[in-house]
Every structure is written in structure tokens, then in C-alpha cells.
Design a protein around this motif. Structure first.
Motif, PDB file in Angstrom:
ATOM      1  N   ASP A  61      33.050  32.605  39.372  1.00  0.00           N
ATOM      2  CA  ASP A  61      34.262  32.895  38.596  1.00  0.00           C
ATOM      3  C   ASP A  61      35.499  32.522  39.404  1.00  0.00           C
ATOM      4  O   ASP A  61      35.524  32.706  40.632  1.00  0.00           O
ATOM      5  CB  ASP A  61      34.322  34.375  38.234  1.00  0.00           C
ATOM      6  CG  ASP A  61      33.355  34.749  37.126  1.00  0.00           C
ATOM      7  OD1 ASP A  61      32.749  33.824  36.539  1.00  0.00           O
ATOM      8  OD2 ASP A  61      33.198  35.956  36.856  1.00  0.00           O
ATOM      9  N   PRO A  62      36.541  32.021  38.742  1.00  0.00           N
ATOM     10  CA  PRO A  62      37.751  31.639  39.480  1.00  0.00           C
ATOM     11  C   PRO A  62      38.566  32.836  39.942  1.00  0.00           C
ATOM     12  O   PRO A  62      39.375  32.723  40.875  1.00  0.00           O
ATOM     13  CB  PRO A  62      38.533  30.806  38.461  1.00  0.00           C
ATOM     14  CG  PRO A  62      38.060  31.305  37.126  1.00  0.00           C
ATOM     15  CD  PRO A  62      36.628  31.663  37.312  1.00  0.00           C
ATOM     16  N   ASP A  63      38.394  33.974  39.286  1.00  0.00           N
ATOM     17  CA  ASP A  63      39.146  35.180  39.622  1.00  0.00           C
ATOM     18  C   ASP A  63      38.188  36.329  39.917  1.00  0.00           C
ATOM     19  O   ASP A  63      37.025  36.339  39.493  1.00  0.00           O
ATOM     20  CB  ASP A  63      40.087  35.582  38.484  1.00  0.00           C
ATOM     21  CG  ASP A  63      41.199  34.566  38.256  1.00  0.00           C
ATOM     22  OD1 ASP A  63      41.783  34.098  39.256  1.00  0.00           O
ATOM     23  OD2 ASP A  63      41.460  34.228  37.093  1.00  0.00           O
ATOM     24  N   PRO A 115      43.635  37.571  41.121  1.00  0.00           N
ATOM     25  CA  PRO A 115      43.413  36.310  41.848  1.00  0.00           C
ATOM     26  C   PRO A 115      42.723  36.573  43.187  1.00  0.00           C
ATOM     27  O   PRO A 115      42.991  37.570  43.858  1.00  0.00           O
ATOM     28  CB  PRO A 115      44.822  35.751  42.043  1.00  0.00           C
ATOM     29  CG  PRO A 115      45.709  36.951  42.006  1.00  0.00           C
ATOM     30  CD  PRO A 115      45.071  37.915  41.043  1.00  0.00           C
ATOM     31  N   LEU A 116      41.803  35.682  43.521  1.00  0.00           N
ATOM     32  CA  LEU A 116      41.097  35.792  44.796  1.00  0.00           C
ATOM     33  C   LEU A 116      41.948  35.224  45.932  1.00  0.00           C
ATOM     34  O   LEU A 116      42.621  34.196  45.765  1.00  0.00           O
ATOM     35  CB  LEU A 116      39.763  35.041  44.720  1.00  0.00           C
ATOM     36  CG  LEU A 116      38.748  35.573  43.702  1.00  0.00           C
ATOM     37  CD1 LEU A 116      37.566  34.613  43.604  1.00  0.00           C
ATOM     38  CD2 LEU A 116      38.281  36.973  44.072  1.00  0.00           C
ATOM     39  N   ASN A 138      37.883  42.798  46.051  1.00  0.00           N
ATOM     40  CA  ASN A 138      38.310  42.185  47.316  1.00  0.00           C
ATOM     41  C   ASN A 138      39.513  42.940  47.875  1.00  0.00           C
ATOM     42  O   ASN A 138      40.343  43.457  47.126  1.00  0.00           O
ATOM     43  CB  ASN A 138      38.669  40.711  47.110  1.00  0.00           C
ATOM     44  CG  ASN A 138      37.424  39.851  46.968  1.00  0.00           C
ATOM     45  OD1 ASN A 138      36.305  40.356  46.846  1.00  0.00           O
ATOM     46  ND2 ASN A 138      37.615  38.541  46.984  1.00  0.00           N
ATOM     47  N   SER A 139      39.614  42.947  49.173  1.00  0.00           N
ATOM     48  CA  SER A 139      40.600  43.822  49.828  1.00  0.00           C
ATOM     49  C   SER A 139      42.032  43.324  49.737  1.00  0.00           C
ATOM     50  O   SER A 139      42.968  44.078  50.014  1.00  0.00           O
ATOM     51  CB  SER A 139      40.234  44.008  51.302  1.00  0.00           C
ATOM     52  OG  SER A 139      40.223  42.751  51.973  1.00  0.00           O
ATOM     53  N   SER A 140      42.215  42.050  49.347  1.00  0.00           N
ATOM     54  CA  SER A 140      43.588  41.529  49.346  1.00  0.00           C
ATOM     55  C   SER A 140      43.815  40.528  48.215  1.00  0.00           C
ATOM     56  O   SER A 140      42.879  39.966  47.650  1.00  0.00           O
ATOM     57  CB  SER A 140      43.913  40.865  50.695  1.00  0.00           C
ATOM     58  OG  SER A 140      43.100  39.712  50.878  1.00  0.00           O
ATOM     59  N   LEU A 141      45.088  40.336  47.923  1.00  0.00           N
ATOM     60  CA  LEU A 141      45.528  39.320  46.970  1.00  0.00           C
ATOM     61  C   LEU A 141      46.230  38.208  47.743  1.00  0.00           C
ATOM     62  O   LEU A 141      46.810  38.444  48.813  1.00  0.00           O
ATOM     63  CB  LEU A 141      46.512  39.928  45.957  1.00  0.00           C
ATOM     64  CG  LEU A 141      46.019  41.091  45.102  1.00  0.00           C
ATOM     65  CD1 LEU A 141      47.182  41.669  44.306  1.00  0.00           C
ATOM     66  CD2 LEU A 141      44.910  40.650  44.167  1.00  0.00           C
ATOM     67  N   PRO A 142      46.215  37.013  47.187  1.00  0.00           N
ATOM     68  CA  PRO A 142      46.963  35.940  47.871  1.00  0.00           C
ATOM     69  C   PRO A 142      48.466  36.167  47.735  1.00  0.00           C
ATOM     70  O   PRO A 142      48.942  36.749  46.760  1.00  0.00           O
ATOM     71  CB  PRO A 142      46.521  34.679  47.122  1.00  0.00           C
ATOM     72  CG  PRO A 142      46.139  35.160  45.758  1.00  0.00           C
ATOM     73  CD  PRO A 142      45.534  36.515  45.960  1.00  0.00           C
ATOM     74  N   VAL A 143      49.187  35.707  48.726  1.00  0.00           N
ATOM     75  CA  VAL A 143      50.649  35.758  48.653  1.00  0.00           C
ATOM     76  C   VAL A 143      51.096  34.569  47.807  1.00  0.00           C
ATOM     77  O   VAL A 143      50.757  33.419  48.101  1.00  0.00           O
ATOM     78  CB  VAL A 143      51.287  35.675  50.056  1.00  0.00           C
ATOM     79  CG1 VAL A 143      52.818  35.644  49.949  1.00  0.00           C
ATOM     80  CG2 VAL A 143      50.832  36.844  50.920  1.00  0.00           C
ATOM     81  N   THR A 144      51.807  34.842  46.712  1.00  0.00           N
ATOM     82  CA  THR A 144      52.239  33.758  45.816  1.00  0.00           C
ATOM     83  C   THR A 144      53.731  33.849  45.572  1.00  0.00           C
ATOM     84  O   THR A 144      54.372  34.863  45.874  1.00  0.00           O
ATOM     85  CB  THR A 144      51.507  33.848  44.463  1.00  0.00           C
ATOM     86  OG1 THR A 144      51.933  35.028  43.771  1.00  0.00           O
ATOM     87  CG2 THR A 144      49.988  33.904  44.647  1.00  0.00           C
ATOM     88  N   ASP A 145      54.237  32.787  44.985  1.00  0.00           N
ATOM     89  CA  ASP A 145      55.648  32.762  44.620  1.00  0.00           C
ATOM     90  C   ASP A 145      55.857  33.164  43.165  1.00  0.00           C
ATOM     91  O   ASP A 145      56.934  32.952  42.595  1.00  0.00           O
ATOM     92  CB  ASP A 145      56.234  31.366  44.869  1.00  0.00           C
ATOM     93  CG  ASP A 145      55.474  30.287  44.104  1.00  0.00           C
ATOM     94  OD1 ASP A 145      54.558  30.638  43.315  1.00  0.00           O
ATOM     95  OD2 ASP A 145      55.777  29.097  44.292  1.00  0.00           O
ATOM     96  N   GLY A 146      54.812  33.688  42.581  1.00  0.00           N
ATOM     97  CA  GLY A 146      54.901  34.119  41.180  1.00  0.00           C
ATOM     98  C   GLY A 146      54.326  33.131  40.206  1.00  0.00           C
ATOM     99  O   GLY A 146      54.241  33.419  39.012  1.00  0.00           O
TER     100      GLY A 146
END
Length: 227
Positions: free
Chosen positions: A109-111, A170-171, A202-210
């Protein structure tokens, strides 16, 4: 004198024959009359007129009484088997629900995905529908999940039964630490009281710009098997 005696004897014999003939005629008429036969039959069975015949008639009435059209009366539908009219059941409340969460991610799965289960422990059936409020607690602040999909009809959740919904996210595949998730806050539909759970994904989310994937929540019943 002898002639008179013979005449008198002949008259007596003739009268006897005539009387016998009349009696035979009456017996024949009685035998050919149905009403007479019915009366005789009824009289001979005066002790059984309300016996087996009466019980057969009563039995016929009972079998025909299942429905005016002879097809019987339909049983009412299982109120806990799906959506529809909620009848008189009250809404499900936070205090009456046991809320748990488990990782629902499937390889490929992508997410990421988490399945949240709502189990009715109130002691009575209740009605639930729409979306639960979902917030992820992180080291960078709370993140509110965005609703995805259309809510179903009100669902009668039987006491002791469970209904689920999903949370997707999101992974973090960046290799960095990302945004650390510290908890999952769930608020049942139409409630203001929340429950905070351990985060099972999962323990974290990616840092994104939105511009990347969002944290999404599906409607009640969008994961697992309700009932």
C-alpha cells in the motif's frame, strides 16, 4: 249361512292385506327420505357430535390463522443487521463505547493505515453514523484528519457488537526522523468527549510542505465488518 261366513272371511283377509301394504309403503317412504336418515344418524351418534369432528374444525382455524392471505405473518427484520430506521434506539456515546486501534497496513500500500474499532458496551443497542473526529498527537502539534468518502445511513449497533473505520496516513520513507506521532485522539460521532489511544502505526510522518499525502479518516463502517 255358509255363503255369509265365506264373504266375511274374505273381507277380513282383504283388510289384512291392505293394512300390510300400507305399512310397507310407509317404511319405503321413510327409507327414501334423506331427512329421516339424517335424523336417525344424528340420534344414533348423540354422544360424538362435538368430538373428533369439532376438533378438526378447530385445527383448521388455527392453521388458517397465520395470516389473512394464507401465507403467514412475516417476521420483523433484524434491527442489528444493517442500516435503516433507527427506531427508538439512542445514539452511541463515548462512555458506552470501547474504542481500540490496531495497525491495518498491508504490504504494497502507498500509505499507512490504522483501523479503529468501536464496540458497544452500553448494555443496550445504540445508533451510530457519520464520521468520528480523529487527531494525531505529534511532537509538532496536533494534526486533524480530513474526512474522506460519504457517510452511510444510521447504523443500529447491537450491544456487544463492533463497527470499524480507518485512518490513513503518509509513510515516512525519507530516512529522516520526520514528525513523531505520540498518540491518537478519537471522538465518536456527535460527541464532544474524546478518548486518547496509543498510536499503533508507524512512529512518524514525513515532513512535508503541505503538498503531500494527508491524514485521512473514513466514515463509520468503512473498515472491517460492522454488526
Amino acid at each position: 249361512m255358509r255363503a255369509h261366513k265365506l264373504t266375511f272371511a274374505a273381507l277380513v283377509v282383504a283388510a289384512g292385506l291392505s293394512l300390510t301394504a300400507c305399512q310397507n309403503d310407509d317404511d319405503g317412504a321413510a327409507a327414501s327420505d334423506p331427512s329421516s336418515a339424517s335424523s336417525a344418524s344424528a340420534a344414533s351418534s348423540s354422544g360424538g357430535g362435538s368430538g373428533s369432528g369439532g376438533s378438526d374444525q378447530d385445527g383448521g382455524k388455527e392453521s388458517a390463522g397465520t395470516g389473512s392471505d394464507g401465507k403467514g405473518t412475516a417476521a420483523p427484520a433484524d434491527s442489528g443487521s444493517g442500516s435503516g430506521d433507527n427506531g427508538t434506539a439512542p445514539k452511541c456515546t463515548t462512555d458506552g463505547l470501547e474504542i481500540t486501534a490496531q495497525d491495518g497496513f498491508i504490504d504494497g500500500d502507498p500509505d499507512g493505515s490504522v483501523v479503529v474499532a468501536l464496540t458497544n458496551g452500553s448494555g443496550a443497542d445504540c445508533v451510530i453514523s457519520g464520521f468520528a473526529g480523529v487527531d494525531l498527537k505529534t511532537n509538532a502539534g496536533d494534526i486533524s484528519a480530513t474526512r474522506k468518502g460519504e457517510p452511510g445511513d444510521p447504523y443500529i449497533l447491537k450491544n456487544g457488537k463492533e463497527i470499524d473505520f480507518y485512518v490513513s496516513y503518509p509513510l515516512n520513507e525519507s530516512g529522516g526522523s520526520g514528525v513523531r506521532i505520540t498518540g491518537l485522539v478519537v471522538t465518536p460521532p456527535n460527541e464532544t468527549k474524546s478518548v486518547t489511544l496509543d498510536w499503533p502505526g508507524n512512529s512518524s510522518l514525513p515532513v512535508t510542505d503541505g503538498s503531500g499525502s494527508q491524514v485521512l479518516v473514513g466514515p463509520i463502517g468503512s473498515a472491517g465488518q460492522g454488526g
